[in-house]
Each structure stands twice: as structure tokens, then as C-alpha cells.
Design a protein around this motif. Structure first.
Motif, PDB file in Angstrom:
ATOM      1  N   UNK A  75      15.379   8.591 -12.770  1.00 14.77           N
ATOM      2  CA  UNK A  75      16.557   8.939 -13.185  1.00 14.77           C
ATOM      3  C   UNK A  75      17.735   7.996 -13.069  1.00 14.77           C
ATOM      4  N   UNK A  76      17.347   6.992 -12.075  1.00 11.04           N
ATOM      5  CA  UNK A  76      18.413   5.762 -11.811  1.00 11.04           C
ATOM      6  C   UNK A  76      18.055   4.764 -12.250  1.00 11.04           C
ATOM      7  N   UNK A  77      18.983   3.671 -12.500  1.00  8.31           N
ATOM      8  CA  UNK A  77      18.993   2.291 -12.668  1.00  8.31           C
ATOM      9  C   UNK A  77      19.466   1.507 -11.640  1.00  8.31           C
ATOM     10  N   UNK A  78      19.023   0.722 -11.037  1.00  3.58           N
ATOM     11  CA  UNK A  78      19.464  -0.278  -9.987  1.00  3.58           C
ATOM     12  C   UNK A  78      19.526  -1.802 -10.349  1.00  3.58           C
ATOM     13  N   UNK A  79      20.495  -2.463 -10.104  1.00  4.32           N
ATOM     14  CA  UNK A  79      20.662  -3.971 -10.299  1.00  4.32           C
ATOM     15  C   UNK A  79      20.925  -4.750  -9.112  1.00  4.32           C
ATOM     16  N   UNK A  80      20.045  -5.487  -9.029  1.00  2.00           N
ATOM     17  CA  UNK A  80      19.953  -6.710  -7.831  1.00  2.00           C
ATOM     18  C   UNK A  80      20.656  -7.714  -8.572  1.00  2.00           C
ATOM     19  N   UNK A  81      21.558  -8.376  -8.095  1.00  2.00           N
ATOM     20  CA  UNK A  81      22.132  -9.638  -8.398  1.00  2.00           C
ATOM     21  C   UNK A  81      21.806 -10.689  -7.397  1.00  2.00           C
ATOM     22  N   UNK A  82      20.653 -11.355  -7.528  1.00  2.00           N
ATOM     23  CA  UNK A  82      19.761 -12.158  -6.813  1.00  2.00           C
ATOM     24  C   UNK A  82      20.671 -13.314  -6.488  1.00  2.00           C
TER      25      UNK A  82
ATOM     26  N   UNK B 263       9.325   7.302 -12.138  1.00  2.00           N
ATOM     27  CA  UNK B 263       8.915   8.396 -11.196  1.00  2.00           C
ATOM     28  C   UNK B 263       8.806   7.672  -9.671  1.00  2.00           C
ATOM     29  N   UNK B 264       9.373   8.602  -8.910  1.00  3.60           N
ATOM     30  CA  UNK B 264       9.228   8.455  -7.464  1.00  3.60           C
ATOM     31  C   UNK B 264      10.506   8.031  -6.876  1.00  3.60           C
ATOM     32  N   UNK B 265      10.659   7.292  -5.849  1.00  4.55           N
ATOM     33  CA  UNK B 265      11.615   6.839  -5.306  1.00  4.55           C
ATOM     34  C   UNK B 265      11.390   5.538  -4.452  1.00  4.55           C
ATOM     35  N   UNK B 266      12.629   4.520  -4.740  1.00  4.35           N
ATOM     36  CA  UNK B 266      12.150   3.236  -3.977  1.00  4.35           C
ATOM     37  C   UNK B 266      13.319   2.616  -3.031  1.00  4.35           C
TER      38      UNK B 266
ATOM     39  N   UNK C 122       3.009   8.131  -6.129  1.00  6.75           N
ATOM     40  CA  UNK C 122       3.285   6.783  -6.788  1.00  6.75           C
ATOM     41  C   UNK C 122       4.529   6.540  -7.179  1.00  6.75           C
ATOM     42  N   UNK C 123       5.136   5.379  -7.204  1.00  5.97           N
ATOM     43  CA  UNK C 123       6.349   4.990  -7.792  1.00  5.97           C
ATOM     44  C   UNK C 123       6.005   4.040  -9.041  1.00  5.97           C
ATOM     45  N   UNK C 124       6.695   4.617 -10.123  1.00  2.62           N
ATOM     46  CA  UNK C 124       6.697   3.899 -11.402  1.00  2.62           C
ATOM     47  C   UNK C 124       7.808   3.380 -11.706  1.00  2.62           C
ATOM     48  N   UNK C 125       8.072   2.133 -12.231  1.00  2.00           N
ATOM     49  CA  UNK C 125       9.330   1.690 -12.599  1.00  2.00           C
ATOM     50  C   UNK C 125       9.060   0.565 -13.846  1.00  2.00           C
ATOM     51  N   UNK C 126      10.134   0.335 -14.499  1.00  2.00           N
ATOM     52  CA  UNK C 126      10.157  -0.841 -15.382  1.00  2.00           C
ATOM     53  C   UNK C 126      11.247  -1.703 -14.666  1.00  2.00           C
TER      54      UNK C 126
ATOM     55  N   UNK D  88       5.314  -1.528 -13.579  1.00  2.00           N
ATOM     56  CA  UNK D  88       4.512  -1.507 -12.455  1.00  2.00           C
ATOM     57  C   UNK D  88       4.448   0.038 -11.576  1.00  2.00           C
ATOM     58  N   UNK D  89       3.450   0.183 -11.279  1.00  2.00           N
ATOM     59  CA  UNK D  89       3.064   1.676 -10.729  1.00  2.00           C
ATOM     60  C   UNK D  89       2.491   1.023  -9.132  1.00  2.00           C
ATOM     61  N   UNK D  90       3.467   1.517  -7.925  1.00  2.00           N
ATOM     62  CA  UNK D  90       3.184   1.132  -6.407  1.00  2.00           C
ATOM     63  C   UNK D  90       2.369   2.332  -6.127  1.00  2.00           C
ATOM     64  N   UNK D  91       1.473   2.041  -5.310  1.00  2.00           N
ATOM     65  CA  UNK D  91       0.855   3.248  -4.606  1.00  2.00           C
ATOM     66  C   UNK D  91       1.613   3.901  -3.530  1.00  2.00           C
ATOM     67  N   UNK D  92       1.387   5.049  -3.206  1.00  2.00           N
ATOM     68  CA  UNK D  92       2.023   5.874  -1.997  1.00  2.00           C
ATOM     69  C   UNK D  92       2.307   4.733  -0.875  1.00  2.00           C
TER      70      UNK D  92
END
Length: 233
Positions: free
Chosen positions: A88-95, A70-73, A111-115, A46-50
Motif C-alpha cells: 500500500x506504499x510507494x517508495x522512490x529512490x533517487x540513486x 504484498x509484504x514489507x521491504x 513473500x515480498x511482491x513489488x513492481x 518481482x517476488x522475493x522469498x521470506x
């Protein structure tokens, strides 16, 4: 057996503020044959607009892994927890049931791009609510696992997730934990070799279902960045 799932076959969305590609049924995109794969429920790019945001929402009990390309969330939950993650970072949310989560593109001009990957969580297991690691510049990095081994993120499920970076012509072999795995190309072209077959190359955005293979070798046809998700359960 290796079955490709090309980027062209995936579901797509373009809402202006959000552009997305869905490997499995998600949102408006529905395919009854693609509701997930073993404990893997979602694999979205997903790519989120600015400045764009996903407003607070609740989730089923899943582990949500965000790999920032790409970007920062920024992420917040309704309990007051918050964290930032950048390229360059991976984040895990334990919902958790009853807790809502939001996501924001912190940049006003990029833009913010992430898997994003969702994995079913075992009901009886609880982990830290937020975990984050750096993606190393190495050929193979275990970035998530059931026990947090080798500095990886700890999942609430029997899944091993590898981040792969190879130069053209390099190869890596994996011994899988069970009958299923999923391969996802992020950038570059790769082909997989097993004892029974050699798959044609998967290119940027393509994936592949891997079934009933104890071992697999990945060969980079171009400089490659990819994920291998080992899904025995």
C-alpha cells in the motif's frame, strides 16, 4: 496506436529466492528491441522469498520507484540511510553515482511482491534521496510527477505516473502530455479506447505501448488495478 506487451511475452526468471517478470531487457534477459521506452528503462514485477535480499549494488543515475503489492521491504544505502515500505506504499529512490543500495524482505515467513520501475534522471536535477507516499483507495492517483504536485513523489524527469483502481464497468479518461505512454495491468482486465482504435483487453500482468495519442480512455472489464506512465520525453 496501442501495442500490447503481454505477460507471456515478457522475460522471466526463477532463482528460488527470486521470481521475476521483466518487461524490458534486464539481467540475463536481453532483447535488443526492448531496451526501454523513452525514459522508462525497467518495469519488473518481482517476488522475493521470506528473508531474501538483493545485496548492495550501484545504479546508473535513475529514479527507482517501488510499488509494494504484498509484504514489507527494507532499503539501505552505503551512506547510512534506510527506510521501510509495506503493502500500500510507494517508495522512490533517487540513486546517486558511487552509492550502493540494498533491498531486503523483512518478513521471515511471507513473500515480498513489488513492481519496480526505473526512469532515467535528468543529470542536472537533484531531489530528496528517499521519498515515500501511501497509495490511496481512489480511482485515479498521481503518484509521481516532475514537480511533486498533488502530494506525489517528485521525479528527476518529465514523467507523470498514475495509479488506477476501478470497479467493473468504470472508465477513466486521460489527456497525455506527449506522444508516448505505457499502460500496465497489475490486477484485472482493462481495454483502452482512443480516437482511432479500441484495444482488446489486457489482463493481469499485461502491458501496452501507447504512441501518438493525445487522449486515452481506460475501461475496466473486471475490478482493476493498473498503472499509466505518461512519457512525453
Amino acid at each position: 496506436m496501442i501495442t500490447p506487451r503481454t505477460a507471456k511475452q515478457c522475460g522471466k526468471a526463477d532463482y528460488g529466492w527470486l521470481q521475476a517478470r521483466y518487461t524490458f531487457s534486464f539481467g540475463h534477459y536481453f532483447d535488443p528491441k526492448l531496451l526501454g521506452y523513452a525514459s522508462l528503462r525497467v518495469l519488473n514485477q518481482e517476488v522475493l522469498a521470506p528473508g531474501a535480499s538483493f545485496q548492495p549494488r550501484t545504479y546508473p543515475k535513475v529514479d527507482i520507484l517501488n510499488l509494494i503489492l504484498e509484504g514489507e521491504a527494507g532499503y539501505r544505502d552505503s551512506e547510512g540511510n534506510h527506510v521501510q515500505a509495506r503493502a500500500g506504499e510507494a517508495l522512490l529512490l533517487s540513486t546517486q553515482p558511487g552509492i550502493s543500495y540494498s533491498e531486503h524482505n523483512l518478513s521471515k515467513d511471507k513473500s515480498l511482491t513489488r513492481l519496480q520501475i526505473w526512469l532515467d534522471a535528468c543529470p542536472e536535477r537533484e531531489n530528496a534521496l528517499l521519498q515515500k507516499i501511501d497509495i490511496a483507495n481512489v480511482a485515479r492517483q498521481l503518484i509521481a510527477s516532475p514537480d511533486g504536485s498533488k502530494g506525489s513523489l517528485q521525479l528527476r524527469q518529465q514523467v507523470w505516473l498514475y495509479h488506477i483502481e476501478l470497479e467493473k464497468g468504470e472508465e477513466l479518461s486521460f489527456e497525455l502530455h506527449g506522444p508516448r505512454a505505457y499502460l500496465q495491468s497489475i490486477h484485472g482486465t482493462v481495454h483502452a479506447v482512443t480516437h482511432t482504435e479500441e484495444q482488446e483487453g489486457l489482463t493481469c500482468g499485461d502491458g501496452a505501448f501507447i504512441r501518438d495519442e493525445a487522449n486515452i480512455t481506460l475501461v475496466a472489464d473486471t475490478p482493476l488495478r493498473a498503472l499509466l506512465i505518461d512519457l512525453p520525453v
